[in-house]
Design a protein around this motif. Structure first.
Motif, PDB file in Angstrom:
ATOM      1  N   SER A   1       0.830  -1.206   0.000  1.00  0.00           N
ATOM      2  CA  SER A   1       0.000   0.000   0.000  1.00  0.00           C
ATOM      3  C   SER A   1       0.863   1.255   0.000  1.00  0.00           C
ATOM      4  CB  SER A   1      -0.922   0.014   1.224  1.00  0.00           C
ATOM      5  OG  SER A   1      -0.161   0.092   2.410  1.00  0.00           O
ATOM      6  N   ASP A   2       0.304   2.325  -0.566  1.00  0.00           N
ATOM      7  CA  ASP A   2       1.009   3.608  -0.557  1.00  0.00           C
ATOM      8  C   ASP A   2       1.183   4.136   0.859  1.00  0.00           C
ATOM      9  OD1 ASP A   2       1.086   3.487  -3.316  1.00  0.00           O
ATOM     10  OD2 ASP A   2      -0.747   4.675  -3.579  1.00  0.00           O
ATOM     11  N   GLU A   3       0.211   3.841   1.730  1.00  0.00           N
ATOM     12  CA  GLU A   3       0.320   4.275   3.122  1.00  0.00           C
ATOM     13  C   GLU A   3       1.516   3.636   3.807  1.00  0.00           C
ATOM     14  OE1 GLU A   3      -2.401   3.171   1.706  1.00  0.00           O
ATOM     15  OE2 GLU A   3      -3.639   4.994   1.610  1.00  0.00           O
ATOM     16  N   LYS A   4       1.758   2.346   3.508  1.00  0.00           N
ATOM     17  CA  LYS A   4       2.899   1.651   4.102  1.00  0.00           C
ATOM     18  C   LYS A   4       4.208   2.266   3.630  1.00  0.00           C
ATOM     19  CE  LYS A   4       5.084  -1.728   6.205  1.00  0.00           C
ATOM     20  NZ  LYS A   4       5.131  -1.830   7.691  1.00  0.00           N
ATOM     21  N   ILE A   5       4.310   2.592   2.344  1.00  0.00           N
ATOM     22  CA  ILE A   5       5.529   3.201   1.816  1.00  0.00           C
ATOM     23  C   ILE A   5       5.740   4.587   2.415  1.00  0.00           C
ATOM     24  CG2 ILE A   5       6.613   4.116  -0.276  1.00  0.00           C
ATOM     25  CD1 ILE A   5       5.452   1.820  -1.813  1.00  0.00           C
ATOM     26  N   ARG A   6       4.663   5.371   2.525  1.00  0.00           N
ATOM     27  CA  ARG A   6       4.787   6.704   3.129  1.00  0.00           C
ATOM     28  C   ARG A   6       5.210   6.608   4.593  1.00  0.00           C
ATOM     29  NH1 ARG A   6       0.277   8.223  -0.272  1.00  0.00           N
ATOM     30  NH2 ARG A   6      -1.193   7.520   1.326  1.00  0.00           N
ATOM     31  N   GLU A   7       4.695   5.610   5.285  1.00  0.00           N
ATOM     32  CA  GLU A   7       5.075   5.419   6.689  1.00  0.00           C
ATOM     33  C   GLU A   7       6.561   5.086   6.815  1.00  0.00           C
ATOM     34  OE1 GLU A   7       4.084   2.337  10.373  1.00  0.00           O
ATOM     35  OE2 GLU A   7       2.800   2.373   8.596  1.00  0.00           O
ATOM     36  N   LEU A   8       7.057   4.226   5.945  1.00  0.00           N
ATOM     37  CA  LEU A   8       8.476   3.861   5.992  1.00  0.00           C
ATOM     38  C   LEU A   8       9.358   5.030   5.573  1.00  0.00           C
ATOM     39  CD1 LEU A   8       8.311   0.252   4.497  1.00  0.00           C
ATOM     40  CD2 LEU A   8       8.684   0.891   6.882  1.00  0.00           C
ATOM     41  N   ILE A   9       8.861   5.875   4.664  1.00  0.00           N
ATOM     42  CA  ILE A   9       9.623   7.064   4.269  1.00  0.00           C
ATOM     43  C   ILE A   9       9.718   8.048   5.428  1.00  0.00           C
ATOM     44  CG2 ILE A   9       9.552   9.118   2.790  1.00  0.00           C
ATOM     45  CD1 ILE A   9       8.492   7.354   0.549  1.00  0.00           C
ATOM     46  N   GLU A  10       8.601   8.242   6.142  1.00  0.00           N
ATOM     47  CA  GLU A  10       8.603   9.152   7.286  1.00  0.00           C
ATOM     48  C   GLU A  10       9.523   8.666   8.399  1.00  0.00           C
ATOM     49  OE1 GLU A  10       4.545   9.449   8.399  1.00  0.00           O
ATOM     50  OE2 GLU A  10       3.974  10.711   6.682  1.00  0.00           O
ATOM     51  N   LYS A  11       9.640   7.345   8.554  1.00  0.00           N
ATOM     52  CA  LYS A  11      10.534   6.780   9.577  1.00  0.00           C
ATOM     53  C   LYS A  11      11.987   6.783   9.134  1.00  0.00           C
ATOM     54  CE  LYS A  11       7.119   3.650  11.649  1.00  0.00           C
ATOM     55  NZ  LYS A  11       6.783   2.226  11.921  1.00  0.00           N
ATOM     56  N   GLY A  12      12.241   7.078   7.862  1.00  0.00           N
ATOM     57  CA  GLY A  12      13.605   7.096   7.361  1.00  0.00           C
ATOM     58  C   GLY A  12      14.131   5.747   6.929  1.00  0.00           C
ATOM     59  N   VAL A  13      13.250   4.753   6.861  1.00  0.00           N
ATOM     60  CA  VAL A  13      13.671   3.413   6.441  1.00  0.00           C
ATOM     61  C   VAL A  13      13.887   3.370   4.935  1.00  0.00           C
ATOM     62  CG1 VAL A  13      13.028   0.964   6.405  1.00  0.00           C
ATOM     63  CG2 VAL A  13      12.454   2.379   8.382  1.00  0.00           C
ATOM     64  N   ILE A  14      13.018   4.037   4.196  1.00  0.00           N
ATOM     65  CA  ILE A  14      13.087   4.067   2.738  1.00  0.00           C
ATOM     66  C   ILE A  14      13.453   5.468   2.278  1.00  0.00           C
ATOM     67  CG2 ILE A  14      11.695   3.951   0.630  1.00  0.00           C
ATOM     68  CD1 ILE A  14      10.235   1.624   1.730  1.00  0.00           C
ATOM     69  N   THR A  15      14.379   5.545   1.332  1.00  0.00           N
ATOM     70  CA  THR A  15      14.754   6.824   0.739  1.00  0.00           C
ATOM     71  C   THR A  15      13.720   7.219  -0.307  1.00  0.00           C
ATOM     72  OG1 THR A  15      17.078   6.254   1.036  1.00  0.00           O
ATOM     73  CG2 THR A  15      16.580   8.089  -0.439  1.00  0.00           C
ATOM     74  N   PRO A  16      13.148   8.426  -0.215  1.00  0.00           N
ATOM     75  CA  PRO A  16      12.119   8.820  -1.189  1.00  0.00           C
ATOM     76  C   PRO A  16      12.721   9.287  -2.506  1.00  0.00           C
ATOM     77  CG  PRO A  16      12.453  10.583   0.377  1.00  0.00           C
ATOM     78  CD  PRO A  16      13.342   9.460   0.813  1.00  0.00           C
ATOM     79  N   CYS A  17      11.884   9.292  -3.538  1.00  0.00           N
ATOM     80  CA  CYS A  17      12.263   9.856  -4.829  1.00  0.00           C
ATOM     81  C   CYS A  17      12.379  11.371  -4.703  1.00  0.00           C
ATOM     82  CB  CYS A  17      11.206   9.477  -5.875  1.00  0.00           C
ATOM     83  SG  CYS A  17      11.392  10.314  -7.472  1.00  0.00           S
ATOM     84  N   THR A  18      13.298  11.956  -5.447  1.00  0.00           N
ATOM     85  CA  THR A  18      13.504  13.401  -5.373  1.00  0.00           C
ATOM     86  C   THR A  18      12.278  14.171  -5.862  1.00  0.00           C
ATOM     87  OG1 THR A  18      15.876  13.101  -5.729  1.00  0.00           O
ATOM     88  CG2 THR A  18      14.984  15.294  -6.130  1.00  0.00           C
ATOM     89  N   TYR A  19      11.639  13.684  -6.927  1.00  0.00           N
ATOM     90  CA  TYR A  19      10.510  14.392  -7.525  1.00  0.00           C
ATOM     91  C   TYR A  19       9.157  13.894  -7.025  1.00  0.00           C
ATOM     92  CZ  TYR A  19      14.065  16.020 -10.791  1.00  0.00           C
ATOM     93  OH  TYR A  19      15.178  16.594 -11.345  1.00  0.00           O
ATOM     94  N   HIS A  20       9.099  12.700  -6.437  1.00  0.00           N
ATOM     95  CA  HIS A  20       7.870  12.149  -5.860  1.00  0.00           C
ATOM     96  C   HIS A  20       8.166  11.741  -4.416  1.00  0.00           C
ATOM     97  CE1 HIS A  20       7.273  11.518 -10.244  1.00  0.00           C
ATOM     98  NE2 HIS A  20       6.014  11.797  -9.975  1.00  0.00           N
ATOM     99  N   PRO A  21       8.014  12.662  -3.468  1.00  0.00           N
ATOM    100  CA  PRO A  21       8.420  12.387  -2.082  1.00  0.00           C
ATOM    101  C   PRO A  21       7.643  11.244  -1.418  1.00  0.00           C
ATOM    102  CG  PRO A  21       8.097  14.743  -2.450  1.00  0.00           C
ATOM    103  CD  PRO A  21       7.549  14.042  -3.647  1.00  0.00           C
ATOM    104  N   THR A  22       6.494  10.842  -1.984  1.00  0.00           N
ATOM    105  CA  THR A  22       5.721   9.761  -1.380  1.00  0.00           C
ATOM    106  C   THR A  22       6.006   8.406  -2.018  1.00  0.00           C
ATOM    107  OG1 THR A  22       3.853  10.197  -2.872  1.00  0.00           O
ATOM    108  CG2 THR A  22       3.874  11.340  -0.740  1.00  0.00           C
ATOM    109  N   ARG A  23       6.957   8.349  -2.958  1.00  0.00           N
ATOM    110  CA  ARG A  23       7.294   7.097  -3.627  1.00  0.00           C
ATOM    111  C   ARG A  23       8.714   6.682  -3.271  1.00  0.00           C
ATOM    112  NH1 ARG A  23       4.896   7.607  -9.828  1.00  0.00           N
ATOM    113  NH2 ARG A  23       2.708   7.883  -9.255  1.00  0.00           N
TER     114      ARG A  23
END
Length: 264
Positions: free
Chosen positions: A122-144
């Motif tokens: 889910s997109d919510e799971k990816i956004r959660e991991l991005i907010e925790k710093g586990v996943i590095t976000p895309c420069t142009y799509h911060p939620t991906r």
């Protein structure tokens, strides 16, 4: 590839990802990772994307090789050695090799399909991991999630911003590029290719125009000959123009989506 071991595999939820598919962007474990070759480099691709890619090429090339095989058989009675045997062997080998690749891929895909149990991330799971710093976000799509880095500018790229381009600069290799640099490279190549085709067309027509008397220019034979020589080049030019328009349209859509403005 970026962000390995950070999220569950799309097809096997009990396993963490080791790669990301360069076609669809799904996280993949090792059991779900196939390989696709770009020059000397290979990049991960999921089995469904690889199967669709090989099936598409097989649907185009298998009928072509079958047609060449039948044509070689028809020429075998008129020109036995050069016109029949050599094309016959070539078309038969091409048909058998391509058919073998397609059958092998179909067998692997069917075997892998029995073990898959899709669980979309889910997109919510990816956004959660991005907010925790586990996943590095895309420069142009911060939620991906970022799956690669641009070889030219070093920015993080998601599947929407990633392009793979074969390059011959400094040796035979492939580059991971963002949409902007890919658009610049392809636009430069298509311009050069268009000029190259026009030069070839002029070189093909110039001997006929020089050797044919001006009084013969209006004859049907001369006109048909010019059309026959020009038609392949004109078709290639039309295909190049279509590719250029499609490339520019895709780039403009991406530019509006991310609000990107290149530095002048």
């Amino acid at each position: 590839m970026r962000n390995r071991g950070t999220i569950n595999c799309y097809f096997h939820a009990e396993t963490l990802n080791e790669n990301w598919c360069v076609k669809c962007g799904k996280p993949l474990c090792l059991d779900c990772t196939s390989k696709t070759a770009f020059s000397r480099h290979t990049f991960p691709i999921c089995y469904p994307c690889r199967h669709r890619l090989i099936r598409r090429y097989a649907m185009i090339l298998l009928p072509l090789f079958a047609f060449l095989l039948l044509l070689s058989l028809s020429l075998l009675s008129t020109i036995p050695i050069v016109g029949g045997i050599v094309p016959l062997i070539g078309s038969l080998l091409g048909f058998l090799i391509l058919l073998g690749i397609f059958i092998e891929d179909l067998s692997k895909y069917n075997k892998w399909t029995k073990t898959r149990h899709d669980q979309p991330v889910s997109d919510e799971k990816i956004r959660e991991l991005i907010e925790k710093g586990v996943i590095t976000p895309c420069t142009y799509h911060p939620t991906r999630a970022s799956i690669a880095i641009c070889n030219l500018c070093g920015i993080e790229l998601c599947i929407r911003c990633l392009k793979i381009k074969s390059s011959h600069r400094g040796g035979l290799f492939a580059e991971l590029l963002c949409v902007y640099h890919h658009w610049l490279r392809q636009r430069r190549f298509l311009r050069f290719y268009s000029v190259f085709l026009l030069i070839l067309l002029l070189l093909a027509l110039s001997p006929i125009l020089i050797l044919t008397p001006p009084s013969q220019f209006g004859t049907p034979f001369f006109q048909l000959l010019c059309i026959a020589l020009s038609l392949p080049f004109l078709l290639l030019l039309a295909a190049t123009l279509f590719s250029s328009l499609k490339l520019t349209r895709n780039y403009q859509q991406w530019q509006k989506e991310v609000g990107f403005t290149p530095n002048k």
